[in-house]
Design a protein around this motif. Structure first.
Motif, PDB file in Angstrom:
ATOM      1  N   MET A  40       2.203   4.844  14.902  1.00 44.45           N
ATOM      2  CA  MET A  40       2.184   5.683  16.101  1.00 44.45           C
ATOM      3  C   MET A  40       0.924   6.534  16.227  1.00 44.45           C
ATOM      4  O   MET A  40       0.640   7.082  17.284  1.00 44.45           O
ATOM      5  CB  MET A  40       3.436   6.547  16.160  1.00 44.45           C
ATOM      6  N   TRP A  41       0.121   6.614  15.165  1.00 38.12           N
ATOM      7  CA  TRP A  41      -1.134   7.358  15.215  1.00 38.12           C
ATOM      8  C   TRP A  41      -2.340   6.450  15.428  1.00 38.12           C
ATOM      9  O   TRP A  41      -3.461   6.890  15.454  1.00 38.12           O
ATOM     10  CB  TRP A  41      -1.323   8.171  13.926  1.00 38.12           C
ATOM     11  N   GLY A  42      -2.089   5.143  15.556  1.00 36.55           N
ATOM     12  CA  GLY A  42      -3.170   4.196  15.778  1.00 36.55           C
ATOM     13  C   GLY A  42      -3.810   3.654  14.519  1.00 36.55           C
ATOM     14  O   GLY A  42      -4.796   2.937  14.578  1.00 36.55           O
ATOM     15  N   ASN A  43      -3.233   3.988  13.357  1.00 35.58           N
ATOM     16  CA  ASN A  43      -3.762   3.486  12.094  1.00 35.58           C
ATOM     17  C   ASN A  43      -3.257   2.067  11.845  1.00 35.58           C
ATOM     18  O   ASN A  43      -2.075   1.771  12.052  1.00 35.58           O
ATOM     19  CB  ASN A  43      -3.336   4.377  10.924  1.00 35.58           C
ATOM     20  N   GLU A  44      -4.154   1.203  11.378  1.00 35.31           N
ATOM     21  CA  GLU A  44      -3.775  -0.166  11.079  1.00 35.31           C
ATOM     22  C   GLU A  44      -2.775  -0.204   9.924  1.00 35.31           C
ATOM     23  O   GLU A  44      -2.957   0.457   8.910  1.00 35.31           O
ATOM     24  CB  GLU A  44      -5.036  -0.953  10.707  1.00 35.31           C
ATOM     25  N   MET A  45      -1.689  -0.964  10.099  1.00 32.58           N
ATOM     26  CA  MET A  45      -0.664  -1.094   9.065  1.00 32.58           C
ATOM     27  C   MET A  45      -1.052  -2.250   8.148  1.00 32.58           C
ATOM     28  O   MET A  45      -1.603  -3.248   8.599  1.00 32.58           O
ATOM     29  CB  MET A  45       0.693  -1.338   9.713  1.00 32.58           C
ATOM     30  N   ASP A  46      -0.758  -2.097   6.860  1.00 28.81           N
ATOM     31  CA  ASP A  46      -1.124  -3.159   5.927  1.00 28.81           C
ATOM     32  C   ASP A  46      -0.142  -4.323   6.007  1.00 28.81           C
ATOM     33  O   ASP A  46       0.836  -4.283   6.732  1.00 28.81           O
ATOM     34  CB  ASP A  46      -1.234  -2.617   4.500  1.00 28.81           C
ATOM     35  N   GLY A  47      -0.431  -5.373   5.257  1.00 29.11           N
ATOM     36  CA  GLY A  47       0.366  -6.589   5.307  1.00 29.11           C
ATOM     37  C   GLY A  47       1.782  -6.447   4.793  1.00 29.11           C
ATOM     38  O   GLY A  47       2.600  -7.348   4.973  1.00 29.11           O
ATOM     39  N   CYS A  48       2.099  -5.342   4.141  1.00 29.41           N
ATOM     40  CA  CYS A  48       3.451  -5.149   3.609  1.00 29.41           C
ATOM     41  C   CYS A  48       4.424  -4.656   4.670  1.00 29.41           C
ATOM     42  O   CYS A  48       5.626  -4.672   4.461  1.00 29.41           O
ATOM     43  CB  CYS A  48       3.424  -4.152   2.453  1.00 29.41           C
ATOM     44  N   CYS A  49       3.902  -4.200   5.780  1.00 26.33           N
ATOM     45  CA  CYS A  49       4.758  -3.641   6.831  1.00 26.33           C
ATOM     46  C   CYS A  49       5.370  -4.765   7.664  1.00 26.33           C
ATOM     47  O   CYS A  49       4.747  -5.774   7.930  1.00 26.33           O
ATOM     48  CB  CYS A  49       3.953  -2.733   7.745  1.00 26.33           C
ATOM     49  N   THR A  86       0.618 -16.818  -1.407  1.00 30.51           N
ATOM     50  CA  THR A  86       1.726 -16.298  -0.617  1.00 30.51           C
ATOM     51  C   THR A  86       1.634 -14.801  -0.387  1.00 30.51           C
ATOM     52  O   THR A  86       2.363 -14.275   0.438  1.00 30.51           O
ATOM     53  CB  THR A  86       3.064 -16.586  -1.319  1.00 30.51           C
ATOM     54  N   GLY A  87       0.779 -14.132  -1.126  1.00 27.30           N
ATOM     55  CA  GLY A  87       0.712 -12.683  -1.009  1.00 27.30           C
ATOM     56  C   GLY A  87       2.004 -12.032  -1.493  1.00 27.30           C
ATOM     57  O   GLY A  87       2.334 -10.936  -1.076  1.00 27.30           O
ATOM     58  N   PHE A  88       2.727 -12.720  -2.359  1.00 23.63           N
ATOM     59  CA  PHE A  88       3.996 -12.240  -2.925  1.00 23.63           C
ATOM     60  C   PHE A  88       5.064 -12.015  -1.859  1.00 23.63           C
ATOM     61  O   PHE A  88       5.993 -11.251  -2.063  1.00 23.63           O
ATOM     62  CB  PHE A  88       3.797 -10.959  -3.738  1.00 23.63           C
ATOM     63  N   ASP A  89       4.940 -12.661  -0.717  1.00 22.84           N
ATOM     64  CA  ASP A  89       5.917 -12.496   0.365  1.00 22.84           C
ATOM     65  C   ASP A  89       7.034 -13.523   0.186  1.00 22.84           C
ATOM     66  O   ASP A  89       6.924 -14.659   0.637  1.00 22.84           O
ATOM     67  CB  ASP A  89       5.240 -12.664   1.720  1.00 22.84           C
ATOM     68  N   VAL A  90       8.115 -13.121  -0.461  1.00 24.90           N
ATOM     69  CA  VAL A  90       9.207 -14.049  -0.760  1.00 24.90           C
ATOM     70  C   VAL A  90       9.993 -14.457   0.482  1.00 24.90           C
ATOM     71  O   VAL A  90      10.648 -15.494   0.486  1.00 24.90           O
ATOM     72  CB  VAL A  90      10.179 -13.463  -1.814  1.00 24.90           C
ATOM     73  N   SER A  91       9.871 -13.688   1.560  1.00 20.09           N
ATOM     74  CA  SER A  91      10.620 -14.015   2.773  1.00 20.09           C
ATOM     75  C   SER A  91      10.112 -15.294   3.435  1.00 20.09           C
ATOM     76  O   SER A  91      10.805 -15.877   4.261  1.00 20.09           O
ATOM     77  CB  SER A  91      10.559 -12.858   3.772  1.00 20.09           C
ATOM     78  N   ARG A  92       8.920 -15.720   3.064  1.00 16.37           N
ATOM     79  CA  ARG A  92       8.339 -16.912   3.693  1.00 16.37           C
ATOM     80  C   ARG A  92       8.215 -18.083   2.725  1.00 16.37           C
ATOM     81  O   ARG A  92       7.455 -19.012   2.986  1.00 16.37           O
ATOM     82  CB  ARG A  92       6.971 -16.573   4.262  1.00 16.37           C
ATOM     83  N   GLN A  93       8.946 -18.076   1.628  1.00 18.95           N
ATOM     84  CA  GLN A  93       8.825 -19.140   0.636  1.00 18.95           C
ATOM     85  C   GLN A  93       9.112 -20.515   1.224  1.00 18.95           C
ATOM     86  O   GLN A  93       8.413 -21.479   0.918  1.00 18.95           O
ATOM     87  CB  GLN A  93       9.722 -18.874  -0.565  1.00 18.95           C
TER      88      GLN A  93
END
Length: 125
Positions: A40-49, A86-93
């Motif tokens: 909401m402040w315009g800051n870029e969110m990282d890949g974990c969000c 995979t960037g350790f993203d288990v939701s996309r295995q």
């Protein structure tokens, strides 16, 4: 790492999807979000969000477009090595496994497959 190929992704109607596929000299495949979400402040969110998508089929469009672009690249350039993490993203295995199976159907042998990385070498002609 030096980029040897890059393509912006478009859907079947030619609409820009906000992503690019990049391939480095060592064969590493990256999917780049060219318009990452912001807080909401315009800051870029990282890949974990996680961000709720307005269109639930947006991911399918990006996946199909990325696969099409990568297959076009390997048909044209026939790189000896390819890989992605995979960037350790288990939701996309399941998605990563499906993509690795697609590459195997196109003359690439997966010599490393685990929760983090997939590495391929080209076989045959």
């Amino acid at each position: 790492m030096r980029i040897v190929w890059e393509q912006e992704l478009q859907d079947s109607q030619g609409n820009y999807l906000g992503y690019s596929v990049v391939i480095h000299a060592d064969g590493e495949i990256l999917l780049i979000n060219n318009a990452p979400p912001t807080d909401m402040w315009g800051n870029e969110m990282d890949g974990c969000c996680r961000v709720e998508r307005k269109n639930p089929y947006e991911g399918v469009k990006v996946y199909k477009s990325a696969c099409r672009a990568i297959l076009n690249y390997i048909y044209e350039k026939k790189p000896p090595l390819l890989g992605f993490t995979t960037g350790f993203d288990v939701s996309r295995q399941r998605l990563y496994k499906k993509f690795s199976e697609l590459l195997e159907k196109h003359n690439y042998y997966c010599y490393e497959r685990n929760d983090v990385a997939f590495r391929f070498v080209r076989v045959g002609s």
